[in-house]
Design an enzyme around this catalytic site. Structure first.
Site, short mmCIF file in Angstrom:
data_model
loop_
_atom_site.label_atom_id
_atom_site.label_comp_id
_atom_site.label_asym_id
_atom_site.label_seq_id
_atom_site.Cartn_x
_atom_site.Cartn_y
_atom_site.Cartn_z
N GLU A 161 0.70 -1.12 0.03
CA GLU A 161 0.04 -0.09 0.14
C GLU A 161 0.81 1.15 -0.05
O GLU A 161 1.95 1.30 0.67
CB GLU A 161 -0.90 -0.11 1.30
CG GLU A 161 -1.93 1.20 1.21
CD GLU A 161 -3.10 0.68 2.26
OE1 GLU A 161 -4.04 0.48 1.82
OE2 GLU A 161 -2.91 1.18 3.40
N LYS A 188 -8.15 2.32 -2.59
CA LYS A 188 -8.50 2.54 -1.08
C LYS A 188 -9.18 3.72 -0.91
O LYS A 188 -8.52 4.61 -0.93
CB LYS A 188 -7.29 2.13 -0.36
CG LYS A 188 -7.17 1.80 1.01
CD LYS A 188 -7.74 0.45 1.22
CE LYS A 188 -7.73 0.09 2.79
NZ LYS A 188 -6.31 0.31 3.58
N GLU A 221 -14.52 -5.20 3.01
CA GLU A 221 -13.97 -5.21 4.42
C GLU A 221 -14.83 -5.37 5.60
O GLU A 221 -15.79 -4.52 5.43
CB GLU A 221 -13.17 -3.82 4.45
CG GLU A 221 -12.33 -3.65 5.80
CD GLU A 221 -11.62 -2.39 5.83
OE1 GLU A 221 -10.56 -2.11 5.03
OE2 GLU A 221 -12.25 -1.43 6.59
N ASN A 257 -10.24 -6.52 8.46
CA ASN A 257 -9.45 -5.41 9.11
C ASN A 257 -9.16 -5.95 10.62
O ASN A 257 -10.23 -5.94 11.34
CB ASN A 257 -10.07 -4.10 8.60
CG ASN A 257 -9.31 -2.70 9.26
OD1 ASN A 257 -8.25 -3.11 10.00
ND2 ASN A 257 -9.29 -1.81 8.41
N GLU A 275 -6.01 -7.36 6.78
CA GLU A 275 -5.42 -6.00 6.80
C GLU A 275 -5.01 -5.56 8.25
O GLU A 275 -5.82 -5.97 9.03
CB GLU A 275 -6.61 -5.42 6.02
CG GLU A 275 -7.10 -5.79 4.85
CD GLU A 275 -8.64 -4.84 4.50
OE1 GLU A 275 -8.58 -3.71 5.06
OE2 GLU A 275 -9.50 -5.42 3.73
N SER A 276 -4.22 -4.94 8.07
CA SER A 276 -3.63 -3.93 9.33
C SER A 276 -2.90 -4.80 10.22
O SER A 276 -3.49 -5.95 10.68
CB SER A 276 -4.82 -3.29 9.91
OG SER A 276 -5.50 -2.31 9.17
#
Length: 270
Positions: free
Chosen positions: A55, A117, A166, A188, A218-219
């Protein structure tokens, strides 16, 4: 209001403003409107790639400025050369320091899937994503109803775009997962209310996501060990931004992690 409420309120006004400045008829003149997007699903499932969605992100509400100076072209091209499977480009300006031009620049320099995004709340943004050269769009269950996901997802698919849905919990998954609107499901690991992060969220939701969807986490991912652990429970996509962007040369940080990942895989095969 939570920070998410603030972001969405601002986004709705931003979309109204953009619609007046760049109407749909103008978007339809983009050379990308008639192009065939690349498949994010396909690239994440390729065994010769890492599964990393690298990203490009300048800042965030929780971390502030992360990297204000990294050039889009060098960073995104470097991500691809490092072995990332795809790119994610933040286009939200107010809260993440991005802009639409970041995505078009990344598109010009890279032949790989690019995820736009942003906080999609309107059909206009889906059309805009296509006009910018994106291959996939993010739909966030926390800010959309099931009906909105279905409508926006169907529009995206009609344009050849794939949808990454998401979610943050099982309730969001159950209310918004539509097979004819969604191609990939992203979990997420960041709590949108207090910004805490736990990879356990992905671990707990892995078995709740049907196997026909490519699973993305994600994250909070920081190491090859994190990727290997989540790959073992079914994830094929690993969206990583801050881990790379906090370095002066994000693409080199990505290359180092991909090398670690390949070394770990080589050991496993012995």
């Amino acid at each position: 209001m939570t920070i998410l409420d603030t972001i969405i309120a601002h986004k709705r006004q931003e979309v109204a403003d953009r619609l007046s400045l760049a109407p749909v008829k103008l978007l339809e003149k983009s050379l990308y409107m008639n192009s065939q997007p690349l498949s994010l699903r396909h690239y994440l499932l390729r065994d010769d790639l890492s599964g990393i969605i690298a990203e490009f992100k300048r800042k965030s509400p929780s971390k502030g400025i992360i990297n204000a100076h990294a050039p889009v072209e060098r960073t995104t091209l470097g991500y691809m050369q490092a072995g990332a499977s795809a790119l994610s480009v933040l286009t939200d300006s107010e809260f993440f320091g991005g802009k639409n031009e970041d995505l078009t620049t990344a598109r010009r320099y890279n032949f790989c899937p690019i995820l736009r995004k942003d906080f999609v709340v309107d059909e206009y943004q889906v059309l805009e994503a296509k006009s910018l050269g994106a291959d996939a769009v993010l739909l966030i269950a926390a800010v959309l109803t099931g009906e909105e996901v279905l409508r926006l997802g169907r529009l995206a698919k009609s344009l050849g775009l794939e949808v990454l849905l998401e979610i943050h919990n099982a309730e969001e998954l159950d209310k918004t997962l539509h097979p004819d609107a969604v191609s990939l499901v992203g979990v997420n690991n960041r709590n949108l209310h207090d910004f805490s992060v736990s990879l356990d969220v992905s671990g707990e939701l892995a078995q709740r996501i049907p196997d026909e969807y490519v699973k993305v986490t994600e994250s909070g991912l920081t190491s090859a060990a994190d990727i290997e652990a989540l790959r073992a429970v079914g994830y094929r996509g690993f969206l990583m931004g801050e881990t790379f962007m906090r370095h002066a040369r994000p693409e080199k940080a990505c290359a180092a992690l991909v090398q670690q990942l390949r070394a770990t895989e080589a050991i496993t095969l012995l």
